[in-house]
Scaffold this motif. Sequence first.
Motif, PDB file in Angstrom:
ATOM      1  N   LYS A 108       0.806  -1.228   0.000  1.00  0.00           N
ATOM      2  CA  LYS A 108       0.000   0.000   0.000  1.00  0.00           C
ATOM      3  C   LYS A 108       0.841   1.281   0.000  1.00  0.00           C
ATOM      4  O   LYS A 108       0.303   2.366   0.084  1.00  0.00           O
ATOM      5  CB  LYS A 108      -0.937   0.023   1.219  1.00  0.00           C
ATOM      6  CG  LYS A 108      -1.903  -1.147   1.299  1.00  0.00           C
ATOM      7  CD  LYS A 108      -2.936  -1.117   0.207  1.00  0.00           C
ATOM      8  CE  LYS A 108      -4.045  -2.093   0.389  1.00  0.00           C
ATOM      9  NZ  LYS A 108      -3.821  -3.446   0.014  1.00  0.00           N
ATOM     10  N   SER A 109       2.177   1.167  -0.103  1.00  0.00           N
ATOM     11  CA  SER A 109       3.004   2.380  -0.118  1.00  0.00           C
ATOM     12  C   SER A 109       2.910   3.116  -1.454  1.00  0.00           C
ATOM     13  O   SER A 109       3.250   4.282  -1.546  1.00  0.00           O
ATOM     14  CB  SER A 109       4.469   2.043   0.199  1.00  0.00           C
ATOM     15  OG  SER A 109       5.032   1.296  -0.854  1.00  0.00           O
ATOM     16  N   THR A 110       2.444   2.441  -2.510  1.00  0.00           N
ATOM     17  CA  THR A 110       2.263   3.093  -3.812  1.00  0.00           C
ATOM     18  C   THR A 110       1.045   4.018  -3.733  1.00  0.00           C
ATOM     19  O   THR A 110      -0.027   3.574  -3.340  1.00  0.00           O
ATOM     20  CB  THR A 110       2.021   2.038  -4.921  1.00  0.00           C
ATOM     21  OG1 THR A 110       3.117   1.147  -4.945  1.00  0.00           O
ATOM     22  CG2 THR A 110       1.845   2.683  -6.277  1.00  0.00           C
ATOM     23  N   PRO A 111       1.188   5.284  -4.106  1.00  0.00           N
ATOM     24  CA  PRO A 111       0.023   6.185  -4.075  1.00  0.00           C
ATOM     25  C   PRO A 111      -1.055   5.734  -5.059  1.00  0.00           C
ATOM     26  O   PRO A 111      -0.751   5.350  -6.192  1.00  0.00           O
ATOM     27  CB  PRO A 111       0.609   7.542  -4.496  1.00  0.00           C
ATOM     28  CG  PRO A 111       2.077   7.426  -4.270  1.00  0.00           C
ATOM     29  CD  PRO A 111       2.421   5.982  -4.477  1.00  0.00           C
ATOM     30  N   MET A 112      -2.292   5.793  -4.628  1.00  0.00           N
ATOM     31  CA  MET A 112      -3.410   5.387  -5.492  1.00  0.00           C
ATOM     32  C   MET A 112      -3.470   6.251  -6.753  1.00  0.00           C
ATOM     33  O   MET A 112      -3.919   5.787  -7.797  1.00  0.00           O
ATOM     34  CB  MET A 112      -4.735   5.458  -4.734  1.00  0.00           C
ATOM     35  CG  MET A 112      -4.876   4.383  -3.681  1.00  0.00           C
ATOM     36  SD  MET A 112      -6.527   4.318  -2.932  1.00  0.00           S
ATOM     37  CE  MET A 112      -6.531   5.796  -1.929  1.00  0.00           C
ATOM     38  N   ALA A 113      -3.003   7.476  -6.672  1.00  0.00           N
ATOM     39  CA  ALA A 113      -3.019   8.378  -7.831  1.00  0.00           C
ATOM     40  C   ALA A 113      -2.166   7.850  -8.979  1.00  0.00           C
ATOM     41  O   ALA A 113      -2.342   8.259 -10.126  1.00  0.00           O
ATOM     42  CB  ALA A 113      -2.538   9.764  -7.424  1.00  0.00           C
ATOM     43  N   HIS A 114      -1.272   6.901  -8.700  1.00  0.00           N
ATOM     44  CA  HIS A 114      -0.411   6.334  -9.748  1.00  0.00           C
ATOM     45  C   HIS A 114      -1.146   5.354 -10.651  1.00  0.00           C
ATOM     46  O   HIS A 114      -0.636   4.992 -11.700  1.00  0.00           O
ATOM     47  CB  HIS A 114       0.804   5.647  -9.130  1.00  0.00           C
ATOM     48  CG  HIS A 114       1.811   6.616  -8.582  1.00  0.00           C
ATOM     49  ND1 HIS A 114       3.085   6.255  -8.265  1.00  0.00           N
ATOM     50  CD2 HIS A 114       1.723   7.940  -8.296  1.00  0.00           C
ATOM     51  CE1 HIS A 114       3.746   7.306  -7.805  1.00  0.00           C
ATOM     52  NE2 HIS A 114       2.924   8.337  -7.816  1.00  0.00           N
TER      53      HIS A 114
END
Length: 119
Positions: free
Chosen positions: A37-43
Amino acid sequence: MTKGEASQVKVHYKGSDEDFILFIDDLDTYKKWKGDKSTPMAHFISAFKIFVTHKQGAQGQMNGASKSTLENEFGTSNEEEVIQKILESGSIQETEFPGRQGPKNDAQQGSIITGQVSR
């Protein structure tokens, strides 16, 4: 992918009163996010907009979800929290759109015949 081809990826969440849809731009990044979950959802999210299909599954007519609809289903109207719940529990729906193969309406390829009106 050749010119004109496109794919659309959406995440479908079947709620108790509504079906909810989110659009995803980057399926691989979304799959990585599910494990980290460290990847931003905006990506990987197309837009931070939640759609409902009025109990017509993943293919129904879509409208934006109201805050009261979100509150009723998820216990919150905080869109970021709801989006995270949909992404975690929803199912992936992928649709391929093939490239154009010339005109879509064969009737338009014939010549146009004009008639003359006699008086």
